[in-house]
Structure formats: C-alpha cells, structure tokens
Design a protein around this motif. Sequence first.
Motif, PDB file in Angstrom:
ATOM      1  N   PHE A  92       0.851  -1.190   0.000  1.00 27.24           N
ATOM      2  CA  PHE A  92       0.000   0.000   0.000  1.00 27.24           C
ATOM      3  C   PHE A  92       0.886   1.239   0.000  1.00 27.24           C
ATOM      4  N   GLU A  93       0.699   2.086  -0.977  1.00 30.90           N
ATOM      5  CA  GLU A  93       1.436   3.353  -1.031  1.00 30.90           C
ATOM      6  C   GLU A  93       0.798   4.322  -0.043  1.00 30.90           C
ATOM      7  N   ASN A  94       1.600   4.947   0.785  1.00 40.31           N
ATOM      8  CA  ASN A  94       1.105   5.940   1.731  1.00 40.31           C
ATOM      9  C   ASN A  94       0.922   7.258   0.991  1.00 40.31           C
ATOM     10  N   ASP A  95      -0.305   7.742   0.950  1.00 42.13           N
ATOM     11  CA  ASP A  95      -0.576   9.003   0.248  1.00 42.13           C
ATOM     12  C   ASP A  95      -0.558  10.211   1.190  1.00 42.13           C
ATOM     13  N   ASN A  96      -0.247   9.968   2.459  1.00 36.73           N
ATOM     14  CA  ASN A  96      -0.196  11.031   3.479  1.00 36.73           C
ATOM     15  C   ASN A  96      -1.511  11.789   3.637  1.00 36.73           C
ATOM     16  N   ASN A  97      -2.588  11.220   3.142  1.00 37.24           N
ATOM     17  CA  ASN A  97      -3.897  11.833   3.266  1.00 37.24           C
ATOM     18  C   ASN A  97      -4.489  11.434   4.619  1.00 37.24           C
ATOM     19  N   LYS A  98      -4.477  12.371   5.563  1.00 39.42           N
ATOM     20  CA  LYS A  98      -4.988  12.100   6.904  1.00 39.42           C
ATOM     21  C   LYS A  98      -6.345  12.770   7.071  1.00 39.42           C
ATOM     22  N   PRO A  99      -7.361  11.989   7.440  1.00 40.36           N
ATOM     23  CA  PRO A  99      -8.679  12.607   7.625  1.00 40.36           C
ATOM     24  C   PRO A  99      -8.680  13.540   8.835  1.00 40.36           C
ATOM     25  N   LYS A 100      -9.480  14.566   8.765  1.00 41.71           N
ATOM     26  CA  LYS A 100      -9.602  15.513   9.872  1.00 41.71           C
ATOM     27  C   LYS A 100     -10.527  14.983  10.964  1.00 41.71           C
ATOM     28  N   GLU A 101     -11.358  14.002  10.612  1.00 43.40           N
ATOM     29  CA  GLU A 101     -12.252  13.382  11.594  1.00 43.40           C
ATOM     30  C   GLU A 101     -12.376  11.901  11.256  1.00 43.40           C
ATOM     31  N   THR A 102     -12.822  11.134  12.228  1.00 44.38           N
ATOM     32  CA  THR A 102     -12.990   9.699  12.017  1.00 44.38           C
ATOM     33  C   THR A 102     -14.221   9.469  11.168  1.00 44.38           C
ATOM     34  N   ASN A 103     -14.049   8.736  10.086  1.00 46.28           N
ATOM     35  CA  ASN A 103     -15.142   8.486   9.157  1.00 46.28           C
ATOM     36  C   ASN A 103     -15.635   7.050   9.284  1.00 46.28           C
ATOM     37  N   SER A 104     -16.821   6.820   8.762  1.00 42.70           N
ATOM     38  CA  SER A 104     -17.404   5.479   8.832  1.00 42.70           C
ATOM     39  C   SER A 104     -16.589   4.465   8.032  1.00 42.70           C
ATOM     40  N   ASP A 105     -15.861   4.911   6.988  1.00 46.69           N
ATOM     41  CA  ASP A 105     -15.039   3.963   6.226  1.00 46.69           C
ATOM     42  C   ASP A 105     -13.903   3.398   7.075  1.00 46.69           C
ATOM     43  N   PHE A 106     -13.575   4.069   8.154  1.00 48.22           N
ATOM     44  CA  PHE A 106     -12.584   3.573   9.104  1.00 48.22           C
ATOM     45  C   PHE A 106     -13.248   2.753  10.208  1.00 48.22           C
ATOM     46  N   LEU A 107     -14.350   3.246  10.723  1.00 48.38           N
ATOM     47  CA  LEU A 107     -15.028   2.593  11.848  1.00 48.38           C
ATOM     48  C   LEU A 107     -15.707   1.279  11.462  1.00 48.38           C
ATOM     49  N   GLU A 108     -16.338   1.231  10.313  1.00 50.34           N
ATOM     50  CA  GLU A 108     -17.082   0.024   9.917  1.00 50.34           C
ATOM     51  C   GLU A 108     -16.209  -1.227   9.837  1.00 50.34           C
ATOM     52  N   PRO A 109     -15.005  -1.164   9.256  1.00 57.91           N
ATOM     53  CA  PRO A 109     -14.160  -2.368   9.260  1.00 57.91           C
ATOM     54  C   PRO A 109     -13.744  -2.809  10.671  1.00 57.91           C
ATOM     55  N   ILE A 110     -13.481  -1.850  11.541  1.00 52.69           N
ATOM     56  CA  ILE A 110     -13.110  -2.200  12.924  1.00 52.69           C
ATOM     57  C   ILE A 110     -14.282  -2.871  13.624  1.00 52.69           C
ATOM     58  N   ILE A 111     -15.467  -2.344  13.438  1.00 51.14           N
ATOM     59  CA  ILE A 111     -16.666  -2.950  14.027  1.00 51.14           C
ATOM     60  C   ILE A 111     -16.878  -4.347  13.465  1.00 51.14           C
ATOM     61  N   LYS A 112     -16.685  -4.520  12.166  1.00 50.18           N
ATOM     62  CA  LYS A 112     -16.901  -5.824  11.524  1.00 50.18           C
ATOM     63  C   LYS A 112     -15.959  -6.893  12.079  1.00 50.18           C
ATOM     64  N   ILE A 113     -14.691  -6.566  12.196  1.00 47.04           N
ATOM     65  CA  ILE A 113     -13.740  -7.577  12.671  1.00 47.04           C
ATOM     66  C   ILE A 113     -13.976  -7.918  14.143  1.00 47.04           C
TER      67      ILE A 113
END
Length: 140
Positions: A92-113
């Motif tokens: 995975f190439e790091n694009d240095n794109n850091k979200p300013k807030e926690t988004n559901s695209d981050f939370l949903e995978p954590i909840i799923k696992i």
Amino acid sequence: MNIENHIKQIENLLNKEKVIKYYLLQISFDIVCIKFELSNATKYIAKFSINKKKIFNAIKSEAKNLLYLNENFYFFPKLIIFNNDYLIIEYFENDNNKPKETNSDFLEPIIKIHSVSNNLFGFRFNTQIGALEQINDFEN
C-alpha cells in the motif's frame, strides 16, 4: 544473510519477474521484511525467515492468517503468493492523506472484525505474534 539469494528465490516464486529495487524494512524475530519493485513497476512486500531451524513456521502461519482475513474482510493486504519459505503481499502506497475526523469507512471495518463470534473460544489454526507461535485450540 545473503539477501541476493533471497531475491533470486522471490523472482523464481514470481515466475522469473525481475526485481529491480529492494529495501530492507525490518528484521525482527529472525523474520526479514523487504519492500521490492519489479521491472513492471509493481511494488510488493516480502517476508522470509533467516533461521529455518525453528519448529514453528511463522511465514506459513502468517499466510494462513492472511488467507482467512482476506476471505472474511476486504481491508487487509492481499496475499500474492507464498510457500513455506516466502510470503509476498501487496504494498500500500502511503498518500499522506490524513482525515480531519474519524469516518465510517474507518469505523465500519473495525466494528466488523470485532463482531465475529463463535460458540467456542479459539481459532482453527495457530497464529503468531512476530515469529512466536500462539496456540489457538478451540475451548469453552
């Protein structure tokens, strides 16, 4: 450790694709982790052991883990190819794109696992932490 010999083995595993660059990322628990680039500009991560005298094969165990995780979840690195000695996964190439807030695209995978449940505690095969075997027999 002669890394050039390992590079040749990786090229053989990838059907003689030519490795044009490689970088040592880490050596931990006698497991080497490198990032490498092929002549077609594709980048991968490879892992291999520098001490094959151990009874537990952490490379094989990590491959089993990734096979399981990729069957059940979409957000883990894809397993490209492996054998008992080498593990090659996508990079995975790091694009240095850091979200300013926690988004559901981050939370949903954590909840799923963390929502996976079974009747018994354990796993169908032993896993590892680094190169150390973690026994995961099913139990009540």
